[in-house]
Design a protein around this motif. Structure first.
Motif, PDB file in Angstrom:
ATOM      1  N   GLY A  79       0.831  -1.111   0.023  1.00  0.00           N
ATOM      2  CA  GLY A  79      -0.021   0.089  -0.010  1.00  0.00           C
ATOM      3  C   GLY A  79       0.741   1.418   0.063  1.00  0.00           C
ATOM      4  O   GLY A  79       0.472   2.138  -0.585  1.00  0.00           O
ATOM      5  N   PHE A  80       1.923   1.406   0.806  1.00  0.00           N
ATOM      6  CA  PHE A  80       2.858   2.550   0.850  1.00  0.00           C
ATOM      7  C   PHE A  80       3.364   2.555  -0.572  1.00  0.00           C
ATOM      8  O   PHE A  80       3.580   3.622  -0.882  1.00  0.00           O
ATOM      9  N   LEU A  81       3.903   1.641  -1.013  1.00  0.00           N
ATOM     10  CA  LEU A  81       4.834   1.782  -2.273  1.00  0.00           C
ATOM     11  C   LEU A  81       3.611   2.043  -3.536  1.00  0.00           C
ATOM     12  O   LEU A  81       4.266   2.818  -4.342  1.00  0.00           O
ATOM     13  N   ASP A  82       2.278   1.736  -3.400  1.00  0.00           N
ATOM     14  CA  ASP A  82       1.364   2.210  -4.317  1.00  0.00           C
ATOM     15  C   ASP A  82       1.370   3.533  -4.071  1.00  0.00           C
ATOM     16  O   ASP A  82       0.897   4.329  -5.187  1.00  0.00           O
ATOM     17  N   ASP A  83       1.115   4.067  -2.886  1.00  0.00           N
ATOM     18  CA  ASP A  83       0.858   5.690  -2.730  1.00  0.00           C
ATOM     19  C   ASP A  83       2.016   6.319  -3.206  1.00  0.00           C
ATOM     20  O   ASP A  83       2.092   7.371  -3.839  1.00  0.00           O
ATOM     21  N   ALA A  84       3.349   5.861  -2.944  1.00  0.00           N
ATOM     22  CA  ALA A  84       4.356   6.391  -3.650  1.00  0.00           C
ATOM     23  C   ALA A  84       4.428   6.760  -4.929  1.00  0.00           C
ATOM     24  O   ALA A  84       4.824   7.605  -5.725  1.00  0.00           O
ATOM     25  N   VAL A  85       3.993   5.758  -5.787  1.00  0.00           N
ATOM     26  CA  VAL A  85       3.899   5.664  -7.310  1.00  0.00           C
ATOM     27  C   VAL A  85       2.729   6.653  -7.666  1.00  0.00           C
ATOM     28  O   VAL A  85       2.984   7.581  -8.497  1.00  0.00           O
ATOM     29  N   ASP A  86       1.585   6.710  -6.879  1.00  0.00           N
ATOM     30  CA  ASP A  86       0.775   7.716  -7.296  1.00  0.00           C
ATOM     31  C   ASP A  86       1.107   9.098  -7.087  1.00  0.00           C
ATOM     32  O   ASP A  86       0.713  10.126  -7.815  1.00  0.00           O
ATOM     33  N   TYR A  87       1.754   9.310  -5.806  1.00  0.00           N
ATOM     34  CA  TYR A  87       2.393  10.766  -5.607  1.00  0.00           C
ATOM     35  C   TYR A  87       3.292  11.248  -6.754  1.00  0.00           C
ATOM     36  O   TYR A  87       3.296  12.399  -7.087  1.00  0.00           O
ATOM     37  N   TYR A  88       4.253  10.072  -7.045  1.00  0.00           N
ATOM     38  CA  TYR A  88       5.300  10.600  -8.092  1.00  0.00           C
ATOM     39  C   TYR A  88       4.452  10.968  -9.523  1.00  0.00           C
ATOM     40  O   TYR A  88       4.942  12.044  -9.964  1.00  0.00           O
TER      41      TYR A  88
END
Length: 441
Positions: A124-133
């Motif tokens: 979930g955190f890594l998916d959030d990182a991709v979305d922010y990027y």
């Protein structure tokens, strides 16, 4: 009775006993000494349990089983041991370990569930990182990847991609292209700050990027401190930094770094091998930028004189220079290039008028500082003097009083009334100088 084979090997080594409610494990450790071989056998039996359980029982239980021979969480016990010695000087140490079946099975289920939950959090955190990027919010992406790393180091994971060393690569991916740029004039601490992603052809601006801006200051006592503010870039990836702190050192530097959660990073360090984050901190430090400034020769300073008058308990003008010296020292500590001068007069207006008659120059304003000893007190244990003071600023051209403050109160102590009075006047001088400095800024 323990049955043995023809060579004396106990039967439990090849045929572990089966008891209701217990599960048995046998392991062998080979080494040159009996103690080393014993510890190797304990390591091997826990590694066998780890493979069966699906989580790291070795790290969790090695110290307990090695020192006490017992692990309470799963009721693990060393039921038997046997040593075989070889002619080459080495030996084998065999151990028989049994565990409570219910506790052991429950441990497998609970830990496996925690592993799955941990991996879901990391994903979930890594998916959030991709979305922010994708939204050009790279610092938020970096923070989300750090959350993933903290979760990874907090417990066991099974998937290789979620191991701490692999999640750390994701952290570096978001940190590596970040760049801070700052521009301003050398005679001001203010600057326009921009954060960009230097990757690809366009190098887009980074929105909502957290920043930490540090600069040097002195407090009202003249103590040297470092102050800092937290800032966030706007939708253009910019932040306009304007210093409003009146105690900023007038000649110094400003350091700008990425604003991350350092408490979170400290927790990752505590849960990781020594040096795990060294490369990260080195790269993070390289992203910080600094610039120098010098606002010491400001127009305000060139157009201002400061006049100081001190009065005794009976209203007489004192030759004591304690207040004058204190004001001068205080302004000098802040690198303000004003040299206070002694004045004469029984009121603000009279002091200002006397200054005007005796001084020529291009000063636009004059600050009048007046301090008077208003109370003295003696006792068997101390001598005390109380001083009150005021600050007024006058426009030299019009004669108008443009500022007035009479809130200063100071207490001094000494072996004599003179010493106590000087102490009170000096403290009052520093206090009024701090009020003046705020007006200068």
């Amino acid at each position: 009775m323990v049955s043995t084979s023809a060579d004396g090997t106990p039967s439990w080594i090849s045929n572990p006993p089966s008891r209701r409610g217990r599960i048995s494990f046998v392991a062998e450790g080979v080494a040159s000494t009996e103690e080393e071989a014993r510890l190797v056998s304990i390591k091997n039996v826990l590694l066998r349990m780890s493979a069966d359980l699906g989580w790291d029982a070795y790290t969790a239980y090695y110290r307990q089983l090695g020192s006490a021979g017992y692990v309470e969480q799963i009721d693990a016990r060393i039921d038997n041991s046997w040593v075989r010695r070889y002619t080459n000087g080495t030996l084998s140490y065999f151990i028989l370990v049994s565990v409570d079946e219910e506790l052991y099975t429950a441990s497998r289920t609970e830990e496996y569930t925690r592993i799955l939950e941990r991996e879901d959090e990391i994903r979930g955190f890594l998916d959030d990182a991709v979305d922010y990027y994708k939204q050009n919010m790279d610092v938020k992406a970096l923070d989300a990847s750090i959350d993933a790393l903290l979760t990874s180091v907090s417990g066991r994971v099974n998937k290789q991609e979620y191991l701490p060393e692999n999640v750390l690569k994701e952290v570096f991916y978001y940190l590596e292209p970040l760049s801070i740029k700052a521009s301003g004039s050398r005679n001001s601490a203010d600057a326009s700050i921009r954060v960009v992603r230097e990757r690809g052809f366009l190098s887009p601006s980074v929105e909502e990027a957290g920043l930490l801006i540090r600069y040097d200051m002195r407090n009202t006592n003249g103590d040297y401190l470092t102050d800092q503010i937290e800032a966030v870039t706007d939708s253009r990836g910019r932040y306009d930094f304007h210093v409003t702190n009146p105690y900023i050192v007038r000649k110094g530097s400003v350091r700008i770094s990425l604003g991350l959660d350092y408490a979170k990073l400290s927790r990752i360090e505590a849960l990781s091998p020594v040096g795990f984050l060294d490369g990260f901190y080195e790269m993070l430090s390289s992203k910080a930028v600094s610039y120098s400034y010098d606002i010491g020769n400001s127009r305000t300073e060139r157009s201002l004189d400061v006049v100081v008058v001190s009065y005794g308990y009976n209203g007489e003008i004192l030759e004591d220079s304690s207040a004058l010296d204190a004001v001068a020292s205080y302004l000098d500590e802040f690198d303000i290039r004003i040299t206070p001068i002694p004045g004469d007069g029984q009121s603000d207006q009279e002091v200002f008028d006397n200054y005007n008659r005796t001084t020529s120059g291009d000063r636009k304003n004059v600050a009048v500082i007046r301090l008077a000893v208003v109370e003295v007190r003696e006792s068997d244990s101390f001598l005390m003097a109380r001083a009150e003071g005021s600050l007024s600023i006058h426009d030299v051209n019009t004669g108008e009083q443009v500022f007035y403050d009479d809130t200063t109160l100071s207490i001094g102590y000494g072996a004599t009334i003179e010493e106590a009075s000087s102490d009170a006047l000096a403290l009052g001088g520093r206090t009024i100088a701090s009020i003046l400095m705020i007006e200068l800024m």
